[in-house]
Write a protein that holds these residues in place. Structure first.
Motif, short mmCIF file in Angstrom:
data_model
loop_
_atom_site.label_atom_id
_atom_site.label_comp_id
_atom_site.label_asym_id
_atom_site.label_seq_id
_atom_site.Cartn_x
_atom_site.Cartn_y
_atom_site.Cartn_z
N VAL A 1 -21.64 -20.11 66.11
CA VAL A 1 -21.45 -20.19 67.56
C VAL A 1 -22.68 -19.62 68.26
O VAL A 1 -23.22 -20.23 69.20
N VAL A 2 -23.15 -18.48 67.80
CA VAL A 2 -24.31 -17.84 68.42
C VAL A 2 -25.57 -18.67 68.21
O VAL A 2 -26.36 -18.90 69.14
N ALA A 3 -25.78 -19.15 66.97
CA ALA A 3 -27.03 -19.83 66.63
C ALA A 3 -27.07 -21.29 67.08
O ALA A 3 -28.10 -21.77 67.56
N ASP A 4 -25.94 -22.02 66.93
CA ASP A 4 -25.95 -23.47 67.16
C ASP A 4 -25.36 -23.90 68.50
O ASP A 4 -25.74 -24.93 69.05
N ILE A 5 -24.40 -23.12 69.01
CA ILE A 5 -23.75 -23.49 70.27
C ILE A 5 -24.41 -22.78 71.44
O ILE A 5 -24.83 -23.39 72.42
N GLY A 6 -24.52 -21.49 71.35
CA GLY A 6 -25.14 -20.70 72.42
C GLY A 6 -24.17 -20.41 73.56
O GLY A 6 -23.01 -20.83 73.55
N PHE A 7 -24.67 -19.70 74.56
CA PHE A 7 -23.84 -19.30 75.70
C PHE A 7 -24.50 -19.70 77.01
O PHE A 7 -25.74 -19.73 77.10
N PRO A 8 -23.69 -20.04 78.04
CA PRO A 8 -22.23 -20.09 77.98
C PRO A 8 -21.74 -21.26 77.12
O PRO A 8 -22.45 -22.25 76.96
N CYS A 9 -20.53 -21.11 76.60
CA CYS A 9 -19.89 -22.19 75.86
C CYS A 9 -18.43 -22.25 76.31
O CYS A 9 -17.99 -21.41 77.11
N ILE A 10 -17.70 -23.21 75.81
CA ILE A 10 -16.29 -23.32 76.16
C ILE A 10 -15.43 -23.37 74.91
O ILE A 10 -15.84 -23.91 73.88
N VAL A 11 -14.26 -22.76 75.00
CA VAL A 11 -13.22 -22.93 73.99
C VAL A 11 -12.28 -23.98 74.53
O VAL A 11 -11.65 -23.79 75.58
#
Length: 394
Positions: free
Chosen positions: A147-157
């Motif tokens: 999540v940290v490496a590939d998605i990043g922030f902000p993100c959504i659940v």
């Protein structure tokens, strides 16, 4: 005798729009609801019958039998229209039984449910080369690290089953600014026994959301289509359209039509895309397998999708049709749009001049119609009661 139409649900914009789109052309319309409460669509002058039937979630088997019993009383098979997602799921669940008594465009049981499930939809899209936002399931290995490496922030659940999620949380997803937010959001979903994915947020303002809207015939070929642009939504960033306009985007046909045809889709489909502000590429967000709130806009632009479906299923020629120019026509859901506009101003994303100027355009009637005023009056009464209750609470 001309076949009747049965519309499941008249307590939302989509049910009313189906009733108007069919009834104005002389089609016999029948609305079925689980309660009389807030069924403003049933006040339409274009509705011929209104019946109360068992609840789709609480008593699905009884609803199935009620629909079968009604169809058996008719001289010809009625055409069945689910107006909102829970009814789409219900019809898909009992598709084989219902097709014996009703005319329904979809012939493959489970396909509607597959494309409404975000996880299965994204698998289908990837298989056919359609871009989707990067997503990770909480059960996957190295979940938080990825999540940290590939998605990043902000993100959504985001839920895989949107109707159940919205019913539980009254939100379409959870916005997360850090990994702690992700843990909390996933925990809420687990406690509610709901399946979710963590997804990258596609960069760009809300006006970079577009739709490809099409009818596919019984050979799964696109016969009618148009595209639209969402200008505002509520809640802002991840909500339903409050102000949209017709906007011709040929590239969306090039992406959407081959995909829908390849998966064997039949009937009306609405694919939502977001254009990445950085790359300029379109990412598929979701598919609506039923009439959407933009339906009055489609009609105003010359495409009556419920009527096109009715005519095809009843053996009439439907030809082809599309909107390949910018008409400038918009649709506005005023009460929700005023709230959304307030939030855009507070977030300093839009100013008063931008909002006010957008109203000076030709618009399709969302609820109000001088030719059919009663639904608008009833809807206004419902909204007034809600506003008064909130003021009293405050």
């Amino acid at each position: 005798m001309q076949p009747k139409t049965v519309i499941l649900g008249s307590n939302f914009y989509t049910g009313l729009s189906i009733i108007r789109g069919l009834g104005a052309h002389g089609v016999h319309t029948v609305a079925m609801d689980y309660s009389y409460k807030n069924t403003y669509g049933a006040r339409s002058r274009y509705l011929r019958e209104h019946h109360i039937v068992p609840h789709y979630r609480e008593h699905p088997e009884q609803l199935l039998q009620a629909l079968i019993a009604y169809a058996k009383e008719q001289s010809t098979k009625p055409v069945l229209y689910p107006s909102v997602d829970p009814y789409v799921i219900f019809v898909d669940r009992y598709l084989d039984e219902l097709r014996q008594y009703y005319l329904i465009p979809m012939t493959e049981q489970g396909l509607w449910s597959d494309i409404m499930d975000k996880g299965r939809l994204y698998e289908l899209a990837a298989r056919h080369g359609v871009l989707v936002p990067n997503s990770i399931h909480p059960d996957e290995e190295r979940f938080e690290e990825r999540v940290v490496a590939d998605i990043g922030f902000p993100c959504i659940v985001k839920p895989t089953d949107s109707p159940a999620f919205v019913s539980k949380f009254r939100e379409k997803n959870f916005l997360c600014l850090n990994i702690e937010d992700v843990r909390a959001a996933v925990g809420k979903a687990v406690d509610a026994k709901l399946n979710v994915i963590v997804q990258r947020v596609i960069t760009g303002f809300d006006d970079q959301v577009y739709t490809f809207d099409a009818h596919l015939n019984q050979s799964s070929k696109v016969t009618h289509w148009m595209t639209c642009q969402k200008l505002r939504q509520f809640p802002i960033r991840f909500g339903a359209s409050t102000f949209s306009k017709q906007k011709h985007i040929p590239e969306l046909f090039d992406i959407g039509a081959p995909f829908l045809e390849a998966i064997g889709y039949k009937g009306f489909a609405d694919i939502e895309f977001k254009k990445d502000a950085t790359s300029g590429r379109f990412y598929m967000i979701e598919i609506n397998a039923r009439t959407t709130t933009l339906d009055p806009l489609f009609r105003k632009c010359g495409l009556n999708f419920p009527l096109i479906l009715y005519r095809e299923l009843t053996g009439q020629d439907i030809g082809t049709g599309y909107v390949q120019k910018d008409t400038g026509i918009a649709i506005c859901f005023l009460i929700q749009d005023l709230i959304a506009s307030r939030d855009y101003r507070r977030a300093k994303q839009l100013n008063v001049r931008q909002i006010v100027s957008s109203y000076f355009t030709r618009k399709a009637p969302a609820v109000w119609s001088f030719k059919d005023p009663m639904p608008g009056l009833h809807f206004s009464a419902i909204m007034a009661k809600k506003i008064i209750k909130r003021l009293l609470r405050a």
